[in-house]
Design a protein around this motif. Structure first.
Motif, PDB file in Angstrom:
ATOM      1  N   ALA A 188     -19.566 -54.427  57.262  1.00  0.00           N
ATOM      2  CA  ALA A 188     -19.836 -55.214  56.006  1.00  0.00           C
ATOM      3  C   ALA A 188     -18.661 -55.166  55.267  1.00  0.00           C
ATOM      4  CB  ALA A 188     -20.896 -54.285  55.195  1.00  0.00           C
ATOM      5  N   ASN A 189     -17.860 -54.169  55.455  1.00  0.00           N
ATOM      6  CA  ASN A 189     -16.564 -54.052  54.510  1.00  0.00           C
ATOM      7  C   ASN A 189     -15.717 -55.064  55.100  1.00  0.00           C
ATOM      8  OD1 ASN A 189     -15.947 -52.982  51.981  1.00  0.00           O
ATOM      9  ND2 ASN A 189     -14.692 -51.464  53.022  1.00  0.00           N
ATOM     10  N   LEU A 190     -15.558 -55.005  56.549  1.00  0.00           N
ATOM     11  CA  LEU A 190     -14.706 -56.192  57.106  1.00  0.00           C
ATOM     12  C   LEU A 190     -15.028 -57.487  56.794  1.00  0.00           C
ATOM     13  CD1 LEU A 190     -14.201 -54.489  60.900  1.00  0.00           C
ATOM     14  CD2 LEU A 190     -12.491 -54.828  58.905  1.00  0.00           C
ATOM     15  N   GLU A 191     -16.233 -57.787  56.499  1.00  0.00           N
ATOM     16  CA  GLU A 191     -16.773 -59.016  56.148  1.00  0.00           C
ATOM     17  C   GLU A 191     -16.121 -59.363  54.732  1.00  0.00           C
ATOM     18  OE1 GLU A 191     -20.971 -59.502  56.400  1.00  0.00           O
ATOM     19  OE2 GLU A 191     -20.855 -59.928  58.602  1.00  0.00           O
ATOM     20  N   LEU A 192     -16.203 -58.346  53.773  1.00  0.00           N
ATOM     21  CA  LEU A 192     -15.697 -58.523  52.594  1.00  0.00           C
ATOM     22  C   LEU A 192     -14.365 -58.809  52.569  1.00  0.00           C
ATOM     23  CD1 LEU A 192     -16.381 -58.095  49.565  1.00  0.00           C
ATOM     24  CD2 LEU A 192     -16.133 -55.827  49.721  1.00  0.00           C
ATOM     25  N   LEU A 193     -13.518 -58.099  53.470  1.00  0.00           N
ATOM     26  CA  LEU A 193     -12.195 -58.256  53.391  1.00  0.00           C
ATOM     27  C   LEU A 193     -11.874 -59.640  53.906  1.00  0.00           C
ATOM     28  CD1 LEU A 193      -9.295 -57.316  53.648  1.00  0.00           C
ATOM     29  CD2 LEU A 193      -9.636 -56.647  56.143  1.00  0.00           C
ATOM     30  N   ALA A 194     -12.614 -60.134  54.754  1.00  0.00           N
ATOM     31  CA  ALA A 194     -12.536 -61.568  55.268  1.00  0.00           C
ATOM     32  C   ALA A 194     -12.626 -62.423  54.168  1.00  0.00           C
ATOM     33  CB  ALA A 194     -13.096 -61.878  56.504  1.00  0.00           C
ATOM     34  N   ALA A 195     -13.723 -62.141  53.371  1.00  0.00           N
ATOM     35  CA  ALA A 195     -14.071 -63.143  52.275  1.00  0.00           C
ATOM     36  C   ALA A 195     -13.033 -63.136  50.959  1.00  0.00           C
ATOM     37  CB  ALA A 195     -15.468 -62.790  51.843  1.00  0.00           C
ATOM     38  N   GLU A 196     -12.845 -61.996  50.703  1.00  0.00           N
ATOM     39  CA  GLU A 196     -11.821 -61.607  49.340  1.00  0.00           C
ATOM     40  C   GLU A 196     -10.498 -61.630  49.686  1.00  0.00           C
ATOM     41  OE1 GLU A 196     -12.655 -60.834  46.386  1.00  0.00           O
ATOM     42  OE2 GLU A 196     -14.950 -61.291  46.553  1.00  0.00           O
ATOM     43  N   ARG A 197     -10.002 -61.189  50.744  1.00  0.00           N
ATOM     44  CA  ARG A 197      -8.541 -61.155  51.018  1.00  0.00           C
ATOM     45  C   ARG A 197      -8.173 -61.390  52.672  1.00  0.00           C
ATOM     46  NH1 ARG A 197      -5.808 -58.012  47.141  1.00  0.00           N
ATOM     47  NH2 ARG A 197      -4.134 -58.685  48.314  1.00  0.00           N
ATOM     48  N   PRO A 198      -8.449 -62.685  52.936  1.00  0.00           N
ATOM     49  CA  PRO A 198      -8.077 -62.883  54.407  1.00  0.00           C
ATOM     50  C   PRO A 198      -6.635 -63.010  54.586  1.00  0.00           C
ATOM     51  CG  PRO A 198      -8.709 -64.980  53.116  1.00  0.00           C
ATOM     52  CD  PRO A 198      -8.755 -63.612  52.098  1.00  0.00           C
ATOM     53  N   GLY A 199      -6.418 -63.052  56.074  1.00  0.00           N
ATOM     54  CA  GLY A 199      -4.914 -63.087  56.399  1.00  0.00           C
ATOM     55  C   GLY A 199      -4.060 -62.012  56.576  1.00  0.00           C
ATOM     56  N   HIS A 200      -4.658 -60.803  56.371  1.00  0.00           N
ATOM     57  CA  HIS A 200      -3.964 -59.579  56.774  1.00  0.00           C
ATOM     58  C   HIS A 200      -3.785 -59.306  58.408  1.00  0.00           C
ATOM     59  CE1 HIS A 200      -3.272 -57.958  52.783  1.00  0.00           C
ATOM     60  NE2 HIS A 200      -4.481 -58.733  52.408  1.00  0.00           N
ATOM     61  N   PRO A 201      -2.646 -58.566  58.908  1.00  0.00           N
ATOM     62  CA  PRO A 201      -2.713 -58.761  60.477  1.00  0.00           C
ATOM     63  C   PRO A 201      -3.460 -57.581  60.774  1.00  0.00           C
ATOM     64  CG  PRO A 201      -0.828 -57.789  59.205  1.00  0.00           C
ATOM     65  CD  PRO A 201      -1.697 -58.370  58.282  1.00  0.00           C
ATOM     66  N   SER A 202      -3.744 -56.757  60.254  1.00  0.00           N
ATOM     67  CA  SER A 202      -4.481 -55.435  60.651  1.00  0.00           C
ATOM     68  C   SER A 202      -4.898 -54.459  60.075  1.00  0.00           C
ATOM     69  CB  SER A 202      -3.249 -54.485  61.662  1.00  0.00           C
ATOM     70  OG  SER A 202      -2.254 -54.098  60.926  1.00  0.00           O
ATOM     71  N   VAL A 203      -5.882 -53.499  60.390  1.00  0.00           N
ATOM     72  CA  VAL A 203      -6.429 -52.397  59.614  1.00  0.00           C
ATOM     73  C   VAL A 203      -5.984 -51.111  60.293  1.00  0.00           C
ATOM     74  CG1 VAL A 203      -8.433 -51.225  58.683  1.00  0.00           C
ATOM     75  CG2 VAL A 203      -8.211 -53.728  58.767  1.00  0.00           C
ATOM     76  N   THR A 204      -5.580 -50.146  59.525  1.00  0.00           N
ATOM     77  CA  THR A 204      -5.053 -48.807  60.111  1.00  0.00           C
ATOM     78  C   THR A 204      -6.061 -47.694  59.533  1.00  0.00           C
ATOM     79  OG1 THR A 204      -3.554 -48.269  58.418  1.00  0.00           O
ATOM     80  CG2 THR A 204      -2.812 -49.433  60.426  1.00  0.00           C
ATOM     81  N   THR A 205      -6.430 -46.746  60.535  1.00  0.00           N
ATOM     82  CA  THR A 205      -7.256 -45.644  60.176  1.00  0.00           C
ATOM     83  C   THR A 205      -6.979 -44.230  61.058  1.00  0.00           C
ATOM     84  OG1 THR A 205      -9.378 -44.984  59.869  1.00  0.00           O
ATOM     85  CG2 THR A 205      -8.996 -46.180  61.934  1.00  0.00           C
ATOM     86  N   PHE A 206      -7.453 -43.252  60.482  1.00  0.00           N
ATOM     87  CA  PHE A 206      -7.081 -41.941  61.019  1.00  0.00           C
ATOM     88  C   PHE A 206      -8.461 -41.305  61.165  1.00  0.00           C
ATOM     89  CE2 PHE A 206      -3.119 -43.082  59.387  1.00  0.00           C
ATOM     90  CZ  PHE A 206      -1.958 -42.275  60.142  1.00  0.00           C
ATOM     91  N   ASN A 207      -8.666 -40.578  62.256  1.00  0.00           N
ATOM     92  CA  ASN A 207      -9.741 -39.604  62.501  1.00  0.00           C
ATOM     93  C   ASN A 207      -9.394 -38.612  63.260  1.00  0.00           C
ATOM     94  OD1 ASN A 207     -10.727 -42.939  62.788  1.00  0.00           O
ATOM     95  ND2 ASN A 207     -12.264 -41.649  61.740  1.00  0.00           N
ATOM     96  N   ALA A 208     -10.167 -37.477  63.259  1.00  0.00           N
ATOM     97  CA  ALA A 208      -9.946 -36.191  64.095  1.00  0.00           C
ATOM     98  C   ALA A 208     -10.350 -36.545  65.356  1.00  0.00           C
ATOM     99  CB  ALA A 208     -10.787 -35.282  63.468  1.00  0.00           C
ATOM    100  N   GLU A 209      -9.621 -36.235  66.560  1.00  0.00           N
ATOM    101  CA  GLU A 209      -9.853 -36.311  67.890  1.00  0.00           C
ATOM    102  C   GLU A 209     -11.475 -36.091  67.939  1.00  0.00           C
ATOM    103  OE1 GLU A 209      -8.141 -37.749  71.108  1.00  0.00           O
ATOM    104  OE2 GLU A 209      -8.531 -39.039  69.286  1.00  0.00           O
ATOM    105  N   GLU A 210     -11.847 -34.820  67.493  1.00  0.00           N
ATOM    106  CA  GLU A 210     -13.259 -34.376  67.786  1.00  0.00           C
ATOM    107  C   GLU A 210     -14.469 -35.214  67.262  1.00  0.00           C
ATOM    108  OE1 GLU A 210     -11.790 -31.498  64.667  1.00  0.00           O
ATOM    109  OE2 GLU A 210     -11.033 -32.769  66.213  1.00  0.00           O
ATOM    110  N   ASN A 211     -14.020 -36.085  66.321  1.00  0.00           N
ATOM    111  CA  ASN A 211     -14.891 -36.779  65.585  1.00  0.00           C
ATOM    112  C   ASN A 211     -15.448 -38.082  66.606  1.00  0.00           C
ATOM    113  OD1 ASN A 211     -16.832 -38.002  63.674  1.00  0.00           O
ATOM    114  ND2 ASN A 211     -15.108 -38.441  62.201  1.00  0.00           N
ATOM    115  N   ARG A 212     -15.952 -37.702  67.628  1.00  0.00           N
ATOM    116  CA  ARG A 212     -16.332 -38.702  68.699  1.00  0.00           C
ATOM    117  C   ARG A 212     -17.269 -39.733  67.998  1.00  0.00           C
ATOM    118  NH1 ARG A 212     -14.967 -42.337  71.301  1.00  0.00           N
ATOM    119  NH2 ARG A 212     -13.380 -40.768  71.740  1.00  0.00           N
TER     120      ARG A 212
END
Length: 360
Positions: free
Chosen positions: A311-335
């Motif tokens: 849902a948030n990626l859809e909101l991004l595409a509607a509100e602020r299109p054109g960005h090259p990427s999204v970055t994120t951080f997650n604990a390796e055990e957060n499978r």
């Protein structure tokens, strides 16, 4: 190697871009950005000084101090010390960055010495460091969680172990190339919504949280500090209130980034039970940051994490299109969350170690 004579001093945080202290603040941010970009092999994580300033100005809930190392006046290293405002707080978070040409000359040690001394004076017994560990050949140091490892011979690993820090967790940095295929995006969202069932629906907003949802969001932020995997770091609970959210949003409004939030409403209770956030730079050529994502434990297993992210990626595409990427951080055990991210298309771009030292 020539002996380097350097000075360390604490910066006064400027009140606004261009205000007193701004050149030094911007120079310190440039050092941080350069070091981080080198470690990850990409500038996708880079933030401008204008983007980081609001977080430094909001000191009511997290106290942060910024220090720099200078060689003949030039800022060549920086670091920050962070703790909670309560006198009873036990934790401090330390971060140090030194330009490649100035490493192995005592700057990092001097900055950490300063921070550990502050922690000692404030009775912050637990000191935590998050630092990237680029991949390298040779023996590896496994995380005690059983998920992930860091190269044993890396300079940052040897430095921290030598000072008595213990690896507690490995965190994965991931990147999603944009745009996501709209057909696949819709398929994943519809499948997640069908699995969740009719009791759950998605609400969305840009920047300011609607007043009626502030109490629920405050609870979600508080639970984020305790429910996200923190392994042996034992990160403390951070209490959020509606007033704290309003204060954070007022400060953020002075910066150039836009916040996109999707939250999931549990119809029978009338309360929000999950949320996710994207922080979007003004320049569409730059990467978007995935910030917090949380579903309350009692509502997990219904694919609400996937529903929220799509849902948030859809909101991004509607509100602020054109960005090259999204970055994120997650604990390796957060499978579970890594599985969601991988299904969306996130790929690893680097790892960092989370280290803890218990002072006596």
């Amino acid at each position: 190697m020539a002996i380097l004579r350097f000075d360390i001093d604490e910066l006064v945080i400027p009140a606004a871009p261009g205000a007193a202290g701004w050149p030094d603040f911007a120079a310190a941010n440039k050092v941080r950005t350069e070091v981080e970009s080198e470690a990850y092999g990409t500038s996708d994580l880079a933030l401008t000084a204008e983007e980081t300033l609001p977080g430094w100005l909001n000191q009511g809930w997290e106290r942060r101090r910024l220090f720099v190392a200078r060689d003949a006046g030039r800022i060549v290293g920086c670091g920050d010390y962070e703790t909670l405002p309560e006198d009873s707080a036990d934790h401090a978070w330390l971060a140090v960055q030194v330009l490649p040409a100035y490493r192995r000359r005592g700057i990092g040690s001097a900055l950490v010495d300063r921070f550990e001394a502050i922690a000692r004076a404030e009775c912050r017994r637990v000191q935590i460091v998050y630092t990237p560990s680029p991949d390298a050949p040779g023996e590896r140091l496994p995380s005690p969680t059983g998920f992930g490892s860091v190269p044993l011979g890396n300079p940052e690993v040897r430095f921290l172990r030598g000072r008595g820090y213990h690896l507690e967790q490995v965190v994965r940095a991931s990147r999603l190339a944009l745009p996501v295929d709209p057909v696949e995006r819709r398929r994943l969202r519809e499948a997640a919504a069908a699995h969740a069932g009719p009791d759950y629906s998605v609400l969305q907003w840009v920047d300011r949280t609607p007043p009626e949802w502030l109490p629920d969001l405050a609870l979600l932020y508080t639970r984020m500090s305790t429910d996200a995997p923190s392994a042996g770091l034992a990160e403390p609970e951070q209490l959020w209130t509606p007033e704290r959210i309003l204060q954070e949003e007022r400060k953020a409004a002075a910066g150039p980034r836009t916040s996109l939030t999707s939250a999931v409403l549990h119809g029978p209770s009338g309360h929000l039970v999950g949320f996710t956030e994207l922080e979007v730079p003004a320049d569409s050529r730059r990467a978007v940051s995935q910030d917090d994502t949380l579903v309350l434990r009692e509502h997990r297993g219904r694919r609400l994490g996937m529903l929220l992210k799509m849902a948030n990626l859809e909101l991004l595409a509607a509100e602020r299109p054109g960005h090259p990427s999204v970055t994120t951080f997650n604990a390796e055990e957060n499978r579970h969350m890594l599985t969601v991210n991988e299904a969306i298309g996130f790929a690893p771009m680097g790892y960092e170690g989370a280290w803890r030292r218990d002072a006596h």
